[in-house]
Scaffold this motif. Structure first.
Motif, mmCIF file in Angstrom:
data_model
loop_
_atom_site.group_PDB
_atom_site.id
_atom_site.type_symbol
_atom_site.label_atom_id
_atom_site.label_comp_id
_atom_site.label_asym_id
_atom_site.label_seq_id
_atom_site.Cartn_x
_atom_site.Cartn_y
_atom_site.Cartn_z
ATOM 1 N N TYR A 1 39.631 39.423 33.657
ATOM 2 C CA TYR A 1 39.594 38.748 35.098
ATOM 3 C C TYR A 1 38.334 39.789 35.656
ATOM 4 O O TYR A 1 38.238 40.865 35.414
ATOM 5 N N GLN B 1 37.179 40.842 39.873
ATOM 6 C CA GLN B 1 37.422 40.999 41.426
ATOM 7 C C GLN B 1 36.075 41.500 42.048
ATOM 8 O O GLN B 1 35.828 42.495 41.684
ATOM 9 N N GLN C 1 37.895 40.591 47.291
ATOM 10 C CA GLN C 1 38.471 39.564 46.744
ATOM 11 C C GLN C 1 39.561 39.545 45.908
ATOM 12 O O GLN C 1 39.686 40.703 45.546
ATOM 13 N N HIS C 2 40.261 38.395 45.773
ATOM 14 C CA HIS C 2 41.445 38.647 44.726
ATOM 15 C C HIS C 2 40.714 38.552 43.400
ATOM 16 O O HIS C 2 39.704 38.088 43.122
ATOM 17 N N LEU C 3 41.640 38.609 42.277
ATOM 18 C CA LEU C 3 41.226 38.235 40.680
ATOM 19 C C LEU C 3 40.940 36.792 40.517
ATOM 20 O O LEU C 3 41.679 36.224 40.803
ATOM 21 N N LEU D 1 39.864 34.475 37.015
ATOM 22 C CA LEU D 1 39.635 34.635 35.509
ATOM 23 C C LEU D 1 38.366 34.321 34.939
ATOM 24 O O LEU D 1 37.778 33.405 35.610
ATOM 25 N N GLU E 1 34.705 44.524 39.701
ATOM 26 C CA GLU E 1 35.414 45.168 39.061
ATOM 27 C C GLU E 1 36.258 44.258 37.918
ATOM 28 O O GLU E 1 36.622 42.893 38.385
ATOM 29 N N PHE F 1 38.577 43.545 34.811
ATOM 30 C CA PHE F 1 40.063 44.087 34.222
ATOM 31 C C PHE F 1 40.197 43.176 32.826
ATOM 32 O O PHE F 1 40.230 41.824 32.672
ATOM 33 N N PHE G 1 47.509 44.658 32.334
ATOM 34 C CA PHE G 1 46.227 45.149 32.572
ATOM 35 C C PHE G 1 45.754 46.312 32.278
ATOM 36 O O PHE G 1 46.372 47.440 32.256
ATOM 37 N N GLY H 1 43.177 49.474 33.093
ATOM 38 C CA GLY H 1 42.651 50.217 34.295
ATOM 39 C C GLY H 1 41.704 49.752 35.111
ATOM 40 O O GLY H 1 41.389 50.151 36.208
ATOM 41 N N GLY H 2 40.719 48.867 34.398
ATOM 42 C CA GLY H 2 39.589 48.431 35.117
ATOM 43 C C GLY H 2 38.347 48.959 34.957
ATOM 44 O O GLY H 2 38.350 50.311 34.699
#
Lengths: 113, 112
Positions: free
Chosen positions: A36, A38, A42-44, A46, A88, A90, A103, A105-106
């Protein structure tokens, strides 16, 4: 329970550089794998997913990932990054037919123009 | 096409106060979930639901309650807020076996 490790917490690249972000998971059975993204504020969303079949999967915006079962890895790659890839990223895993998506940690990627 | 809608987007609470984060989806997804996002820790699953009337705990359920009375709604309740619950909360839903989660815009909660 499954777990996901992303070893690179911060990556800084110049435009046109190649990208590879590492992702390793731990789980004894069959898994579904995801990346994913981000973007700032914004939101995550795919990027791509692997359920079965060809271990090299292609996603949106030129990203691809390779599932290597023997290494429990699902690394994300892009041949040439752009400034707009700053975000970022994930990695996530769920057991096949499972409901708990775990998930990592990114990895925060910054692309310098 | 609204997707997953979360309210409020921002909230400041004092320690001990209670509140509910609302989540609604219009995609007829059976599965809904709540995550919290904290720097360096990725997203951690709080609670999830596989259908109306069914909820289950995720990785970090303590201090949070959920219910699922309809397919569309999945509210997250903080019964007595603590500073450790300062975070960004995301609601997400998915359809059947596709695996792809659709996320809401997030709710930033600060507990003083």
């Amino acid at each position: 329970a499954q777990s996901v490790s992303q070893h690179n917490h911060h990556v800084i690249l110049s435009e046109a550089a190649s990208l590879e972000l590492g992702c390793n998971y731990s789980y004894g059975g069959t898994v579904n794998l995801f990346w994913y993204v981000q973007y700032p504020g914004q939101h995550l969303q795919l990027l791509l997913k692997y359920f079965s079949g060809d271990p090299l999967v292609k996603g949106i915006k030129g990203f691809e990932a390779e599932f290597i079962k023997s290494k429990f890895s699902f690394n994300l790659r892009k041949p040439s990054v752009q400034w707009s890839d700053t975000a970022e990223y994930f990695c996530a895993v769920t057991p096949w037919a499972g409901n708990m998506l775990t998930f990592g940690g990114g990895t925060r990627l910054m692309v310098k123009p | 096409n609204a997707g997953v809608t979360q309210t409020p987007k921002f909230q400041v609470l004092k320690t001990g106060q209670s509140m509910t984060l609302q989540c609604a989806q219009d995609m007829n997804h059976e599965y809904m979930s709540w995550y919290r996002q904290d720097p360096g820790m990725g997203l951690r699953l709080i609670h999830y639901s596989v259908g109306a009337g069914i909820t289950d705990q995720g990785e970090v359920p303590n201090g949070y309650n959920v219910s699922r009375s309809t397919t569309e709604d999945f509210p997250l309740r903080l019964l007595s807020a603590a500073p450790s619950q300062t975070s960004v909360y995301f609601c997400a839903s998915k359809a059947g076996d596709t695996g792809e989660l659709f996320f809401g815009e997030g709710s930033r909660l600060t507990v003083l």
